[in-house]
Scaffold this active site. Structure first.
Site, PDB file in Angstrom:
ATOM      1  N   GLY A   1     -18.594  13.460  25.089  1.00  0.00           N
ATOM      2  CA  GLY A   1     -19.405  14.044  24.012  1.00  0.00           C
ATOM      3  C   GLY A   1     -18.615  15.171  23.343  1.00  0.00           C
ATOM      4  O   GLY A   1     -17.655  14.913  22.645  1.00  0.00           O
TER       5      GLY A   1
ATOM      6  N   SER B   1     -12.382  11.569  27.495  1.00  0.00           N
ATOM      7  CA  SER B   1     -12.707  12.089  26.173  1.00  0.00           C
ATOM      8  C   SER B   1     -13.019  13.581  26.297  1.00  0.00           C
ATOM      9  O   SER B   1     -12.209  14.331  26.843  1.00  0.00           O
ATOM     10  CB  SER B   1     -13.866  11.281  25.581  1.00  0.00           C
ATOM     11  OG  SER B   1     -14.028  11.553  24.215  1.00  0.00           O
ATOM     12  N   TRP B   2     -14.188  14.041  25.825  1.00  0.00           N
ATOM     13  CA  TRP B   2     -14.550  15.438  26.062  1.00  0.00           C
ATOM     14  C   TRP B   2     -14.564  15.747  27.558  1.00  0.00           C
ATOM     15  O   TRP B   2     -14.255  16.865  27.979  1.00  0.00           O
ATOM     16  CB  TRP B   2     -15.915  15.765  25.444  1.00  0.00           C
ATOM     17  CG  TRP B   2     -16.528  16.997  26.045  1.00  0.00           C
ATOM     18  CD1 TRP B   2     -17.563  17.059  26.955  1.00  0.00           C
ATOM     19  CD2 TRP B   2     -16.117  18.359  25.826  1.00  0.00           C
ATOM     20  NE1 TRP B   2     -17.816  18.372  27.307  1.00  0.00           N
ATOM     21  CE2 TRP B   2     -16.946  19.183  26.626  1.00  0.00           C
ATOM     22  CE3 TRP B   2     -15.141  18.955  25.037  1.00  0.00           C
ATOM     23  CZ2 TRP B   2     -16.830  20.574  26.649  1.00  0.00           C
ATOM     24  CZ3 TRP B   2     -15.015  20.340  25.057  1.00  0.00           C
ATOM     25  CH2 TRP B   2     -15.854  21.133  25.853  1.00  0.00           C
TER      26      TRP B   2
ATOM     27  N   ASP C   1      -6.587   3.984  20.613  1.00  0.00           N
ATOM     28  CA  ASP C   1      -7.714   4.922  20.640  1.00  0.00           C
ATOM     29  C   ASP C   1      -7.728   5.685  19.319  1.00  0.00           C
ATOM     30  O   ASP C   1      -6.821   6.458  19.027  1.00  0.00           O
ATOM     31  CB  ASP C   1      -7.537   5.879  21.824  1.00  0.00           C
ATOM     32  CG  ASP C   1      -8.741   6.780  22.057  1.00  0.00           C
ATOM     33  OD1 ASP C   1      -9.506   7.021  21.099  1.00  0.00           O
ATOM     34  OD2 ASP C   1      -8.902   7.263  23.194  1.00  0.00           O
TER      35      ASP C   1
ATOM     36  N   HIS D   1     -10.845   3.450  22.784  1.00  0.00           N
ATOM     37  CA  HIS D   1     -11.245   4.710  23.399  1.00  0.00           C
ATOM     38  C   HIS D   1     -12.149   4.565  24.625  1.00  0.00           C
ATOM     39  O   HIS D   1     -12.042   5.332  25.576  1.00  0.00           O
ATOM     40  CB  HIS D   1     -11.974   5.569  22.350  1.00  0.00           C
ATOM     41  CG  HIS D   1     -12.437   6.898  22.848  1.00  0.00           C
ATOM     42  ND1 HIS D   1     -11.566   7.897  23.244  1.00  0.00           N
ATOM     43  CD2 HIS D   1     -13.693   7.410  23.022  1.00  0.00           C
ATOM     44  CE1 HIS D   1     -12.244   8.960  23.631  1.00  0.00           C
ATOM     45  NE2 HIS D   1     -13.540   8.692  23.509  1.00  0.00           N
TER      46      HIS D   1
END
Length: 311
Positions: A42, A109-110, A265, A293
């Site tokens: 996120g 990711s985050w 990605d 991704h």
């Protein structure tokens, strides 16, 4: 290599971490196994049942939690007392609450941003890092995905994101969306949240996943995801400098680390994984040639499961 079979959590709880925030925390697998904490993306993405399945349930004590304002944590989409440093503190509170001395930290990711930031802040508490889709939250990365760059690869999907903002505000899309995502009118907030979220969902896999886009028709999920993401990005993820993670990477070079990165990605381009690897050559970098991704893409999923199994 595919996911491990579906499993149920053996314990779930609501864990209060501040006067405002209460986090949803669950544990699955072997209560006496190797502790591993799953750090979701996120910000604002939340966890789901499949996130338990990267790990052998016979060998791992699997800890999952929804970050502030995300998933089942309350209050939903709350921006107050919601910063990178609050989340680092929450990870420590959860570790202490569960009486875990050291754990494996797994994030994509985050989740890779937060995992790295936590490790730099508490290196003595991290046994191993498994990271995917590296995001260092630098201004160049935000500009690529939310202003200009990814727009050249997905011009068809970009059009809705672009057209939602009036021409006079398009010089800074993050600022324009933040204005709407924090608007006093609930309809304005929700409309912006759906457009913001669906842009990311449409670009997250090598082949567009229609179901992932449709998931953001859920108002709560869209608001959690978009409001919290935009809140972090307009605040430079609350880092003091634009390259804070790489500037502090020496503090964790002794920790074993596996990095899995999709070649194509678009959300978190391979440049960031490469920059991390150049600064930290001891870390093992595996680039998946036929992936974007998302952690659920076959090649990425197999590499992540293999990295956990190798422990």
């Amino acid at each position: 290599m595919s996911f491990y079979p579906e499993i149920e959590a053996f314990k779930t709880e609501m864990f209060k971490v501040s006067d405002i925030h209460t986090l949803y925390v669950e544990q699955a697998g072997n209560p006496n196994g190797i502790p591993v904490v799953f750090v979701h993306g996120g910000p604002g993405g939340g966890i789901n049942e499949d996130h338990r399945r990267f790990f052998d349930p016979k060998k791992f004590r699997i800890v999952l939690f929804d970050q502030r304002g995300a998933g089942k944590s309350t209050p939903a989409a709350e921006l107050r007392e919601n910063s990178t440093w609050d989340l680092v503190s929450d990870l420590e509170k959860i570790r202490e609450h569960l009486n875990i001395k050291k754990w494996v930290v797994f994030g994509g990711s985050w989740g890779s941003t937060l995992a790295l930031t936590y490790a730099i802040s508490h290196p003595e508490k991290v046994q191993h890092l498994i990271l995917r889709g590296i995001f260092l939250c630098r201004p160049s990365e935000i500009h690529w995905f939310y202003q200009h760059g990814a727009s050249e690869i997905y011009p068809d999907v970009w059009e809705s994101y672009y057209n939602h903002i009036p021409a006079e505000e398009r010089g800074d899309f993050v600022k324009a969306y933040y204005k709407r995502l924090t608007h006093e009118n609930a309809d304005v907030r929700l409309a912006a949240a759906k457009v913001w979220s669906k842009w990311e969902a449409a670009t997250s896999k090598l082949f567009v996943d229609v179901q992932a886009i449709d998931d953001f028709d859920d108002p709560t999920y869209a608001l959690q995801f978009a409001r919290i993401e935009c809140h972090y990005f307009i605040n430079n993820a609350f880092f003091k400098t634009n390259n804070w993670i790489l500037e502090n990477i020496a503090k964790i070079k002794h920790i074993p680390c596996d990095i899995v990165q999709g070649r194509y990605d678009v959300v978190c381009p391979a440049r960031s994984a490469w920059d991390l690897h150049r600064a930290w050559p001891e870390a093992n970098l595996k680039i998946i040639q036929d992936a974007g991704h998302a952690a659920a893409e076959p090649g990425i999923k197999a590499a992540l499961v293999a990295a956990a199994d190798a422990l």
